[in-house]
Design a protein around this motif. Structure first.
Motif, PDB file in Angstrom:
ATOM      1  N   MET A   1      -8.925 -29.144  11.323  1.00 48.78           N
ATOM      2  CA  MET A   1      -9.375 -28.821   9.983  1.00 48.78           C
ATOM      3  C   MET A   1      -8.479 -29.530   8.979  1.00 48.78           C
ATOM      4  SD  MET A   1     -10.218 -24.823   9.755  1.00 48.78           S
ATOM      5  CE  MET A   1     -10.751 -24.174  11.310  1.00 48.78           C
ATOM      6  N   SER A   2      -9.089 -30.049   7.967  1.00 49.51           N
ATOM      7  CA  SER A   2      -8.321 -30.722   6.943  1.00 49.51           C
ATOM      8  C   SER A   2      -7.821 -29.704   5.920  1.00 49.51           C
ATOM      9  CB  SER A   2      -9.186 -31.779   6.266  1.00 49.51           C
ATOM     10  OG  SER A   2     -10.287 -31.156   5.650  1.00 49.51           O
ATOM     11  N   GLU A   3      -6.886 -30.163   5.116  1.00 44.43           N
ATOM     12  CA  GLU A   3      -6.346 -29.318   4.062  1.00 44.43           C
ATOM     13  C   GLU A   3      -7.442 -29.054   3.026  1.00 44.43           C
ATOM     14  OE1 GLU A   3      -3.270 -27.008   3.018  1.00 44.43           O
ATOM     15  OE2 GLU A   3      -3.282 -28.311   4.748  1.00 44.43           O
ATOM     16  N   LEU A   4      -7.531 -27.855   2.537  1.00 40.39           N
ATOM     17  CA  LEU A   4      -8.568 -27.478   1.576  1.00 40.39           C
ATOM     18  C   LEU A   4      -8.075 -27.715   0.153  1.00 40.39           C
ATOM     19  CD1 LEU A   4      -9.626 -24.174   3.311  1.00 40.39           C
ATOM     20  CD2 LEU A   4     -10.841 -26.341   3.348  1.00 40.39           C
ATOM     21  N   ASP A   5      -9.005 -28.071  -0.729  1.00 44.60           N
ATOM     22  CA  ASP A   5      -8.656 -28.304  -2.127  1.00 44.60           C
ATOM     23  C   ASP A   5      -8.315 -26.990  -2.803  1.00 44.60           C
ATOM     24  OD1 ASP A   5      -9.040 -31.034  -2.011  1.00 44.60           O
ATOM     25  OD2 ASP A   5     -11.140 -30.902  -2.592  1.00 44.60           O
ATOM     26  N   GLU A   6      -7.157 -26.965  -3.428  1.00 44.43           N
ATOM     27  CA  GLU A   6      -6.732 -25.827  -4.231  1.00 44.43           C
ATOM     28  C   GLU A   6      -6.205 -26.379  -5.541  1.00 44.43           C
ATOM     29  OE1 GLU A   6      -3.814 -23.758  -1.899  1.00 44.43           O
ATOM     30  OE2 GLU A   6      -5.284 -23.147  -0.413  1.00 44.43           O
ATOM     31  N   PRO A   7      -6.516 -25.746  -6.647  1.00 44.80           N
ATOM     32  CA  PRO A   7      -6.057 -26.270  -7.928  1.00 44.80           C
ATOM     33  C   PRO A   7      -4.548 -26.128  -8.102  1.00 44.80           C
ATOM     34  CG  PRO A   7      -7.071 -24.130  -8.245  1.00 44.80           C
ATOM     35  CD  PRO A   7      -7.268 -24.506  -6.793  1.00 44.80           C
ATOM     36  N   GLU A   8      -3.981 -27.071  -8.813  1.00 44.85           N
ATOM     37  CA  GLU A   8      -2.589 -26.925  -9.235  1.00 44.85           C
ATOM     38  C   GLU A   8      -2.541 -25.760 -10.204  1.00 44.85           C
ATOM     39  OE1 GLU A   8       0.036 -28.711  -8.179  1.00 44.85           O
ATOM     40  OE2 GLU A   8      -1.305 -29.797  -6.820  1.00 44.85           O
TER      41      GLU A   8
END
Length: 104
Positions: free
Chosen positions: A1-8
């Motif tokens: 699984m790839s890293e999931l997008d999370e907002p800064e």
């Protein structure tokens, strides 16, 4: 699984966080995470289908409320407590403190 997008944290907004916390299912997830610190997605106790839960978890992640850590074929969830407390002091404590047992 790839890293999931999370907002800064600078991209996390109060309306976005409040929207994410406005749904009873998402609020129940956050309450469970607050008690457990970190949980796998499969251990969350919610009365919705897996596909529906996935959508709720996406909303929480994209709003900046939760962090998702992939580990093999599991995903572990936690609240971005330090980030949220820095950006919106007292918000999470107020929301969680107002919950009743029927809310979780």
């Amino acid at each position: 699984m790839s890293e999931l997008d999370e907002p800064e944290i600078a991209q996390v907004t109060l309306p976005g966080v409040l929207h994410a916390l406005s749904d009873p299912t998402r609020l129940a997830v956050v309450a469970q995470l607050a008690r457990a610190q970190e949980m796998s997605c499969g251990n969350l106790e919610v009365a919705v289908a897996k596909s529906t839960l996935s959508q709720h978890l996406r909303v929480l992640r994209e709003a900046g409320v939760t962090h998702t850590r992939p580990d093999g074929n599991q995903r572990w969830l936690s609240i971005r407590r330090d980030d949220l407390d820095q950006a919106f002091p007292g918000l999470l404590d107020s929301v969680l403190g107002a919950l009743t047992p029927s809310d979780t």
